[in-house]
Design an enzyme around this catalytic site. Sequence first.
Site, PDB file in Angstrom:
ATOM      1  N   ARG A   1     -11.891   0.811  16.981  1.00 58.03           N
ATOM      2  CA  ARG A   1     -12.556   1.171  15.727  1.00 58.03           C
ATOM      3  C   ARG A   1     -13.907   1.754  16.006  1.00 58.03           C
ATOM      4  O   ARG A   1     -14.806   0.889  16.510  1.00 58.03           O
ATOM      5  CB  ARG A   1     -12.716  -0.026  14.769  1.00 58.03           C
ATOM      6  CG  ARG A   1     -13.538   0.309  13.505  1.00 58.03           C
ATOM      7  CD  ARG A   1     -13.610  -0.350  12.297  1.00 58.03           C
ATOM      8  NE  ARG A   1     -12.122  -0.220  11.516  1.00 58.03           N
ATOM      9  CZ  ARG A   1     -11.893  -0.862  10.477  1.00 58.03           C
ATOM     10  NH1 ARG A   1     -12.835  -1.446   9.687  1.00 58.03           N
ATOM     11  NH2 ARG A   1     -10.695  -0.532   9.956  1.00 58.03           N
TER      12      ARG A   1
ATOM     13  N   ARG B   1      -0.358  -4.403   7.136  1.00 54.09           N
ATOM     14  CA  ARG B   1      -0.940  -3.837   8.288  1.00 54.09           C
ATOM     15  C   ARG B   1      -0.495  -4.757   9.333  1.00 54.09           C
ATOM     16  O   ARG B   1      -0.209  -4.119  10.736  1.00 54.09           O
ATOM     17  CB  ARG B   1      -2.685  -3.890   8.090  1.00 54.09           C
ATOM     18  CG  ARG B   1      -3.077  -3.158   7.057  1.00 54.09           C
ATOM     19  CD  ARG B   1      -3.169  -1.797   7.598  1.00 54.09           C
ATOM     20  NE  ARG B   1      -3.822  -1.687   8.570  1.00 54.09           N
ATOM     21  CZ  ARG B   1      -5.334  -1.770   8.857  1.00 54.09           C
ATOM     22  NH1 ARG B   1      -6.084  -1.627   7.629  1.00 54.09           N
ATOM     23  NH2 ARG B   1      -5.928  -1.501   9.917  1.00 54.09           N
TER      24      ARG B   1
ATOM     25  N   GLN C   1      -3.850   2.402   8.824  1.00 58.17           N
ATOM     26  CA  GLN C   1      -3.454   2.364   7.418  1.00 58.17           C
ATOM     27  C   GLN C   1      -2.388   2.722   6.652  1.00 58.17           C
ATOM     28  O   GLN C   1      -1.676   2.295   5.885  1.00 58.17           O
ATOM     29  CB  GLN C   1      -5.039   2.553   6.725  1.00 58.17           C
ATOM     30  CG  GLN C   1      -4.944   2.317   5.227  1.00 58.17           C
ATOM     31  CD  GLN C   1      -4.798   0.864   4.982  1.00 58.17           C
ATOM     32  OE1 GLN C   1      -5.685   0.101   5.311  1.00 58.17           O
ATOM     33  NE2 GLN C   1      -3.869   0.126   4.165  1.00 58.17           N
TER      34      GLN C   1
ATOM     35  N   CYS D   1      -6.834   0.902   0.233  1.00 55.43           N
ATOM     36  CA  CYS D   1      -6.616   0.308   1.665  1.00 55.43           C
ATOM     37  C   CYS D   1      -7.430  -1.052   1.386  1.00 55.43           C
ATOM     38  O   CYS D   1      -7.204  -1.996   2.556  1.00 55.43           O
ATOM     39  CB  CYS D   1      -7.011   1.268   2.621  1.00 55.43           C
ATOM     40  SG  CYS D   1      -8.843   1.810   2.701  1.00 55.43           S
TER      41      CYS D   1
ATOM     42  N   HIS E   1      -7.620   7.337   9.742  1.00 64.02           N
ATOM     43  CA  HIS E   1      -7.270   5.884   9.737  1.00 64.02           C
ATOM     44  C   HIS E   1      -5.744   5.618   9.809  1.00 64.02           C
ATOM     45  O   HIS E   1      -5.309   5.279   8.862  1.00 64.02           O
ATOM     46  CB  HIS E   1      -7.912   5.083   8.455  1.00 64.02           C
ATOM     47  CG  HIS E   1      -7.819   3.825   8.555  1.00 64.02           C
ATOM     48  ND1 HIS E   1      -7.222   3.097   9.885  1.00 64.02           N
ATOM     49  CD2 HIS E   1      -8.170   2.755   7.722  1.00 64.02           C
ATOM     50  CE1 HIS E   1      -7.660   1.567   9.580  1.00 64.02           C
ATOM     51  NE2 HIS E   1      -7.834   1.585   8.096  1.00 64.02           N
TER      52      HIS E   1
ATOM     53  N   ASP F   1      -9.852   5.126  -2.560  1.00 63.01           N
ATOM     54  CA  ASP F   1     -10.734   4.395  -1.536  1.00 63.01           C
ATOM     55  C   ASP F   1     -11.995   4.487  -1.940  1.00 63.01           C
ATOM     56  O   ASP F   1     -12.524   5.171  -3.054  1.00 63.01           O
ATOM     57  CB  ASP F   1     -10.376   5.104  -0.350  1.00 63.01           C
ATOM     58  CG  ASP F   1     -11.049   4.250   0.854  1.00 63.01           C
ATOM     59  OD1 ASP F   1     -11.320   3.067   0.707  1.00 63.01           O
ATOM     60  OD2 ASP F   1     -11.050   4.961   2.032  1.00 63.01           O
TER      61      ASP F   1
HETATM   62  N1   CP Z   1      -8.378  -1.397   5.327  1.00 58.53           N
HETATM   63  C1   CP Z   1      -8.884  -1.672   6.487  1.00 58.53           C
HETATM   64  O1   CP Z   1      -9.105  -1.053   7.449  1.00 58.53           O
HETATM   65  O2   CP Z   1      -9.744  -2.592   6.229  1.00 58.53           O
HETATM   66  P1   CP Z   1     -10.980  -3.459   7.064  1.00 58.53           P
HETATM   67  O3   CP Z   1     -12.075  -2.434   7.303  1.00 58.53           O
HETATM   68  O4   CP Z   1     -11.407  -4.799   6.593  1.00 58.53           O
HETATM   69  O5   CP Z   1     -10.263  -3.514   8.602  1.00 58.53           O
HETATM   70  N1  NVA Z   2     -12.938   4.997   3.916  1.00 59.09           N
HETATM   71  C1  NVA Z   2     -13.392   3.688   4.385  1.00 59.09           C
HETATM   72  C2  NVA Z   2     -12.065   2.878   4.797  1.00 59.09           C
HETATM   73  C3  NVA Z   2     -12.373   1.398   5.305  1.00 59.09           C
HETATM   74  C4  NVA Z   2     -11.069   0.652   5.598  1.00 59.09           C
HETATM   75  C5  NVA Z   2     -14.536   3.642   5.605  1.00 59.09           C
HETATM   76  O1  NVA Z   2     -14.187   4.423   6.399  1.00 59.09           O
HETATM   77  O2  NVA Z   2     -15.596   2.892   5.305  1.00 59.09           O
END
Ligand code: CP
Ligand code: NVA
Length: 308
Positions: A107, A294, A137, A266, A134, A225
């Site tokens: 990530r 997930r 997700q 998400c 992502h 989101d």
């Molecule tokens: N939805 C998601 O990816 O959550 P986290 O940021 O908690 O991993």
């Molecule tokens: N759009 C959000 C998703 C988190 C899972 C971010 O990138 O922070």
Amino acid sequence: MTHFLDINKTDPAALRSIIDSAINMKQARKDAPRGYLDTDTPLAGHVVALIFEKPSTRTRISFDVGVRQMGGQTMVLSGADMQLGHGETIADTGRVISRYVDLIMIRTFEEATLLEMAEYATVPVINGLTNRTHPCQIMADIMTFEEHRGPIKGKKVVWSGDGNNVFASFAHAAAQFGFDLTFTGPDTLDPESIFLDEARAKGANVSIERDPHLAVEGADLVVTDTWVSMHDPQSARERRHNQLRGYQVNAELMSMAKPNALFMHCLPAHRDDEATSEVMDGPNSVIFDEAENRLHVQKAIMRHCLGV
Ligand code: CP
Ligand code: NVA
């Protein structure tokens, strides 16, 4: 090398088999006694590196538990603790880590970091979120939709809010899984046009409708989101909130979708900003199934990458 970098980079047959395998693995654990190990342990003898340059609750825990259920071991690493945070190149890091582990999940911020890791690593790399996409997700979201409502092909998905990284993976998925996708949000926060153009070029029906009430008409699924993503500057918070307020998913907006339309987010959510608690906790919300899935879908993604 089978990476899982984005939904548009994995072919539709493989994506379908990942969803089916996730549903089967979830089912297989359903009546099992509580305990972490699956009866089938395809990752026995494997070590998976989980690298986080941004915070995470779901991705971190679901990948870690998923590997353990399949008999493997994990190392959870923060970018700041590694030499990655102190000037070592991504290319060198990828080559080094590949000498120790069997799979890398990362990530990160820039998509270029993910792509460089995938180019130089000699083991598969999975995208656990970048500023642009992502994919894990949205695989969980599709699994969740299909569990509740059957095939997503031909259904109408409406995204209300910021045209962000999670939306982008929905645009990739619209083309690969054959569903219609409408974005509703202010033009200042439109998704990058390349995501819509590419989906259209592959035959997907994707559109932009500024009026959220018109957008959700006939929707089978309404998604939103956070209004401020991890990579967005906090200084933009107030401006974004002002621009996005009219795109909140509330009971009134949901009432204009199909009566059985599902609601997804998400998570993490900012309750009563992008969606009201009434919707999040309401009968059409499947947010916690999404979070659970997930785990199952990422287990299937890891098996796909490792060919086990
Ligand atoms: N939805 C998601 O990816 O959550 P986290 O940021 O908690 O991993
Ligand atoms: N759009 C959000 C998703 C988190 C899972 C971010 O990138 O922070």
